[in-house]
Design a protein around this motif. Structure first.
Motif, PDB file in Angstrom:
ATOM      1  N   TYR A  31       5.622   3.127   3.123  1.00 63.82           N
ATOM      2  CA  TYR A  31       5.447   2.605   4.373  1.00 63.82           C
ATOM      3  C   TYR A  31       6.975   3.584   4.793  1.00 63.82           C
ATOM      4  CZ  TYR A  31       4.280  -1.930   2.897  1.00 63.82           C
ATOM      5  OH  TYR A  31       3.107  -3.405   2.476  1.00 63.82           O
ATOM      6  N   HIS A  38       6.600  -3.505  -4.983  1.00 61.36           N
ATOM      7  CA  HIS A  38       6.229  -3.950  -3.341  1.00 61.36           C
ATOM      8  C   HIS A  38       7.623  -2.584  -2.973  1.00 61.36           C
ATOM      9  CE1 HIS A  38       6.837  -6.999  -0.477  1.00 61.36           C
ATOM     10  NE2 HIS A  38       5.959  -5.621  -0.037  1.00 61.36           N
ATOM     11  N   GLU A  82       1.952  -6.258   4.551  1.00 61.62           N
ATOM     12  CA  GLU A  82       3.522  -6.303   4.273  1.00 61.62           C
ATOM     13  C   GLU A  82       2.544  -7.936   4.280  1.00 61.62           C
ATOM     14  OE1 GLU A  82       7.426  -7.052   3.159  1.00 61.62           O
ATOM     15  OE2 GLU A  82       5.301  -5.047   3.120  1.00 61.62           O
ATOM     16  N   ARG A 119       7.196   0.116  -0.335  1.00 60.00           N
ATOM     17  CA  ARG A 119       8.111  -0.605   1.747  1.00 60.00           C
ATOM     18  C   ARG A 119       8.530   1.336   1.825  1.00 60.00           C
ATOM     19  NH1 ARG A 119      11.044  -5.851   0.430  1.00 60.00           N
ATOM     20  NH2 ARG A 119       9.456  -7.163   1.540  1.00 60.00           N
TER      21      ARG A 119
END
Length: 124
Positions: free
Chosen positions: A45, A38, A83, A42
């Motif tokens: 992202y 995760h 998310e 990010r």
């Protein structure tokens, strides 16, 4: 700015991000591997937003700012749904609605991305 405004770089970042998202969503919540995946997601992202912003700025030369703006908003919504799925899954809350929204926003964003002049034209 030419390197950042490369469609190949942008497509590579979002393909890797979608794969990381699916891997992270398939993992058991709360495990160390899921948390690491995760966090790496990010970072992707951020890379997606940077390369997408560069493409958006480059897209102004095609006089299609509004469509590129819609694609930018769609991309932000896709990231938001990714998310939301992962965070709600970690908290043990239902994620069905966010999976559906993720799929809808992803299809809309991909359609716009491939149809616009800087995209690959197999959908045009």
């Amino acid at each position: 700015m030419d390197f950042l405004a490369s469609t190949h770089l942008h497509i590579t970042t979002w393909v890797i991000a979608i794969i990381l998202f699916l891997v992270s969503a398939a993992m058991q919540s709360g495990t160390k591997g899921q948390k690491v995946t995760h966090m790496i997601l990010r970072v992707f992202y951020i890379l997606i937003i940077i390369t997408g912003g560069a493409l958006f700025a480059d897209g102004m030369h095609f006089n299609m700012g509004m469509l590129y703006g819609f694609k930018l908003i769609g991309g932000i919504l896709v990231i938001g749904m990714m998310e939301m799925v992962l965070v709600r899954k970690a908290k043990g809350k239902p994620t069905t609605m966010f999976w559906i929204l993720f799929a809808v926003f992803l299809l809309i964003t991909m359609f716009l991305g491939f149809k616009l002049p800087m995209g690959m034209h197999f959908l045009a």
